[in-house]
Design a protein around this motif. Structure first.
Motif, PDB file in Angstrom:
ATOM      1  N   ALA A  60       0.840  -1.191   0.000  1.00 49.74           N
ATOM      2  CA  ALA A  60       0.000   0.000   0.000  1.00 49.74           C
ATOM      3  C   ALA A  60       0.880   1.248   0.000  1.00 49.74           C
ATOM      4  N   GLY A  61       0.423   2.266  -0.684  1.00 44.54           N
ATOM      5  CA  GLY A  61       1.090   3.561  -0.632  1.00 44.54           C
ATOM      6  C   GLY A  61       0.645   4.305   0.615  1.00 44.54           C
ATOM      7  N   LEU A  62       1.401   5.316   0.997  1.00 50.12           N
ATOM      8  CA  LEU A  62       1.079   6.115   2.175  1.00 50.12           C
ATOM      9  C   LEU A  62       0.911   7.571   1.776  1.00 50.12           C
ATOM     10  N   VAL A  63      -0.080   8.245   2.366  1.00 50.29           N
ATOM     11  CA  VAL A  63      -0.237   9.679   2.175  1.00 50.29           C
ATOM     12  C   VAL A  63       0.508  10.347   3.327  1.00 50.29           C
ATOM     13  N   LEU A  64       1.606  11.031   2.992  1.00 49.19           N
ATOM     14  CA  LEU A  64       2.474  11.628   4.010  1.00 49.19           C
ATOM     15  C   LEU A  64       2.654  13.117   3.765  1.00 49.19           C
ATOM     16  N   GLN A  65       3.061  13.814   4.818  1.00 47.90           N
ATOM     17  CA  GLN A  65       3.420  15.215   4.703  1.00 47.90           C
ATOM     18  C   GLN A  65       4.930  15.308   4.498  1.00 47.90           C
ATOM     19  N   GLY A  66       5.414  16.475   4.115  1.00 49.75           N
ATOM     20  CA  GLY A  66       6.827  16.649   3.805  1.00 49.75           C
ATOM     21  C   GLY A  66       7.751  16.361   4.972  1.00 49.75           C
ATOM     22  N   TYR A  92      -6.739   3.083   6.779  1.00 45.80           N
ATOM     23  CA  TYR A  92      -5.941   4.047   7.524  1.00 45.80           C
ATOM     24  C   TYR A  92      -4.931   3.314   8.400  1.00 45.80           C
ATOM     25  N   LEU A  93      -3.722   3.840   8.466  1.00 43.62           N
ATOM     26  CA  LEU A  93      -2.672   3.295   9.329  1.00 43.62           C
ATOM     27  C   LEU A  93      -2.741   4.018  10.664  1.00 43.62           C
ATOM     28  N   ILE A  94      -2.919   3.257  11.726  1.00 46.76           N
ATOM     29  CA  ILE A  94      -3.078   3.842  13.056  1.00 46.76           C
ATOM     30  C   ILE A  94      -1.960   3.341  13.960  1.00 46.76           C
ATOM     31  N   GLY A  95      -1.371   4.236  14.718  1.00 44.65           N
ATOM     32  CA  GLY A  95      -0.371   3.879  15.710  1.00 44.65           C
ATOM     33  C   GLY A  95       1.064   4.014  15.240  1.00 44.65           C
ATOM     34  N   THR A 115      -3.236   9.716  12.214  1.00 42.37           N
ATOM     35  CA  THR A 115      -3.750   8.648  11.351  1.00 42.37           C
ATOM     36  C   THR A 115      -3.365   8.968   9.917  1.00 42.37           C
ATOM     37  N   ARG A 116      -2.765   7.991   9.229  1.00 48.75           N
ATOM     38  CA  ARG A 116      -2.312   8.195   7.847  1.00 48.75           C
ATOM     39  C   ARG A 116      -3.117   7.310   6.903  1.00 48.75           C
ATOM     40  N   LYS A 117      -3.506   7.886   5.781  1.00 47.86           N
ATOM     41  CA  LYS A 117      -4.311   7.148   4.814  1.00 47.86           C
ATOM     42  C   LYS A 117      -3.432   6.224   3.992  1.00 47.86           C
ATOM     43  N   LEU A 118      -3.933   5.011   3.741  1.00 43.13           N
ATOM     44  CA  LEU A 118      -3.252   4.039   2.892  1.00 43.13           C
ATOM     45  C   LEU A 118      -3.917   4.007   1.532  1.00 43.13           C
ATOM     46  N   LEU A 119      -3.119   3.847   0.494  1.00 43.93           N
ATOM     47  CA  LEU A 119      -3.622   3.819  -0.870  1.00 43.93           C
ATOM     48  C   LEU A 119      -3.612   2.385  -1.383  1.00 43.93           C
ATOM     49  N   LEU A 120      -4.795   1.838  -1.606  1.00 39.49           N
ATOM     50  CA  LEU A 120      -4.958   0.468  -2.090  1.00 39.49           C
ATOM     51  C   LEU A 120      -5.963   0.449  -3.237  1.00 39.49           C
ATOM     52  N   HIS A 121      -5.905  -0.596  -4.049  1.00 37.76           N
ATOM     53  CA  HIS A 121      -6.892  -0.778  -5.102  1.00 37.76           C
ATOM     54  C   HIS A 121      -8.219  -1.220  -4.492  1.00 37.76           C
ATOM     55  N   ARG A 122      -9.306  -0.971  -5.198  1.00 35.57           N
ATOM     56  CA  ARG A 122     -10.644  -1.303  -4.709  1.00 35.57           C
ATOM     57  C   ARG A 122     -10.781  -2.799  -4.420  1.00 35.57           C
ATOM     58  N   LYS A 123     -10.230  -3.652  -5.279  1.00 41.87           N
ATOM     59  CA  LYS A 123     -10.323  -5.110  -5.067  1.00 41.87           C
ATOM     60  C   LYS A 123      -9.585  -5.522  -3.796  1.00 41.87           C
TER      61      LYS A 123
END
Length: 188
Positions: A60-66, A92-95, A115-123
């Motif tokens: 999974a990809g991660l949505v991160l800040q700089g 979401y990645l927690i902890g 909490t950071r959002k994870l990027l995954l495909h719908r399937k």
């Protein structure tokens, strides 16, 4: 009429960056400036392998800040007690605790355990949600690593081990080590 070797030399000269006389000098200079990373791994969650039986793994990809990316380059993360929360068709990645660098800019409000959002495909998301809801699995983060210039998280479906399962895993691991020692001694 000039020879072809004259044009080949001039063409080579024009392809080199300004300030370098030949490609060999340029290549030598560039090889010195390359970063020497031995592995793309940023952090491992070894505790998850001990506490859970891991089945399916996903990337999974991660949505991160700089500031988080800068801290990850320095290895300032702890993912021991992280888990993945599946909610409203998103993950979401927690902890995960990313410690900000002391030289970070002061105009950012940094939250190390946000909490950071994870990027995954719908399937993949639907497969994870189905396993977590119906089969009694949980979803944990097992590793963070670099893939080219992006930061990826390895998440896995996990089922909790009981104490006797943990002891059995330890016994099997010790026995495998002993077998390897015996084989090495026998071969030498």
């Amino acid at each position: 009429m000039p020879s072809t070797s004259f044009f080949a030399k001039q063409e080579s000269f024009y392809l080199t960056p300004i300030g370098f006389a030949s490609n060999s000098l340029y290549n030598r200079h560039m090889s010195k400036n390359k970063s020497k990373t031995t592995s793309g791994t940023i952090a491992l969650n070894k505790k998850s392998r001990h506490d859970y039986t891991l089945t399916d793994k996903f990337e999974a990809g991660l949505v991160l800040q700089g500031w988080e990316v800068k801290s990850l380059r320095q290895g300032k993360i702890q993912i021991v007690d992280t888990y993945v929360l599946l909610q409203n068709g998103e993950a979401y990645l927690i902890g995960g605790n990313i410690t900000p660098l002391p030289s970070a800019s002061t105009h950012f409000v940094t939250d190390p355990i946000r909490t950071r959002k994870l990027l995954l495909h719908r399937k993949e998301l639907s497969k994870l949600e189905e396993a977590v809801q119906q089969k009694g699995y949980t979803c944990v983060c097992t590793a963070l690593y670099w893939k080219k210039h992006m930061i990826k998280a390895e998440i896995a479906l996990a089922k909790g081990k009981q104490d006797h399962d943990k002891r059995e895993t330890e016994k099997n691991r010790d026995w495998d080590r002993q077998k390897m020692r015996i084989v090495r001694q026998h071969n030498s």
